[in-house]
Write an enzyme that holds these catalytic residues in place. Sequence first.
Site: not given
Ligand code: GLN
Length: 186
Positions: A79, A162, A164
């Site tokens: 992410c 995610h 994890e």
């Molecule tokens: N929206 C976050 C970003 O732009 C990422 C979201 C996440 O890591 N769950 O950094």
Amino acid sequence: MRIAILALQGAFAEHQQMLRRLQVDSFLIRNADDWNQRKDGLIIPGGESTAMLKIMKDEGLFAPIQTALRGGLPVFGTCAGLIMLDHEHLGTMDIEAKRNAYGRQLGSFFTIHDFKGIGDIPMTFIRAPYIERAGPKVEILSRLDGKIIAAKQENQLVCAFHPELSDDTRVHEWFVQICQSRQAEG
Ligand code: GLN
């Protein structure tokens, strides 16, 4: 085998829990001193990429991490961790991430979907990015509605979701294997 987990902010504890289940030793990185320990791989967790980038720079971690990844240290970014590896951030992967790429209604969602080499896995998306451009060295591991949500370039593995946050350890197992192969090469 010892894996470093960047713990400046975000979902680092869940990654450490996952590695514990795989009986893989890990430690948290909060500053440049922590970074100096021996490590066979790095996990960059989800969180908020803007905040993570700022703290990484403030702590003097940006340049050493970039150098280590360019040198082939395996890395797994989830992410915000995916965003950190793209061309506007650490730039070690030839990808362009689109942040907060799913509209408001789909800000967070769960699905079960195919991941190359593994099969169907649970995927939790939280204000997730997707990869809007991937260069020729990037292997695409999963697409959702045509958008790239997981990819690999040499020792670098990224997921928009995610892994994890599920009970399924298979993506982490794959990353540990990447670290083991690198270790075997010396
Ligand atoms: N929206 C976050 C970003 O732009 C990422 C979201 C996440 O890591 N769950 O950094």
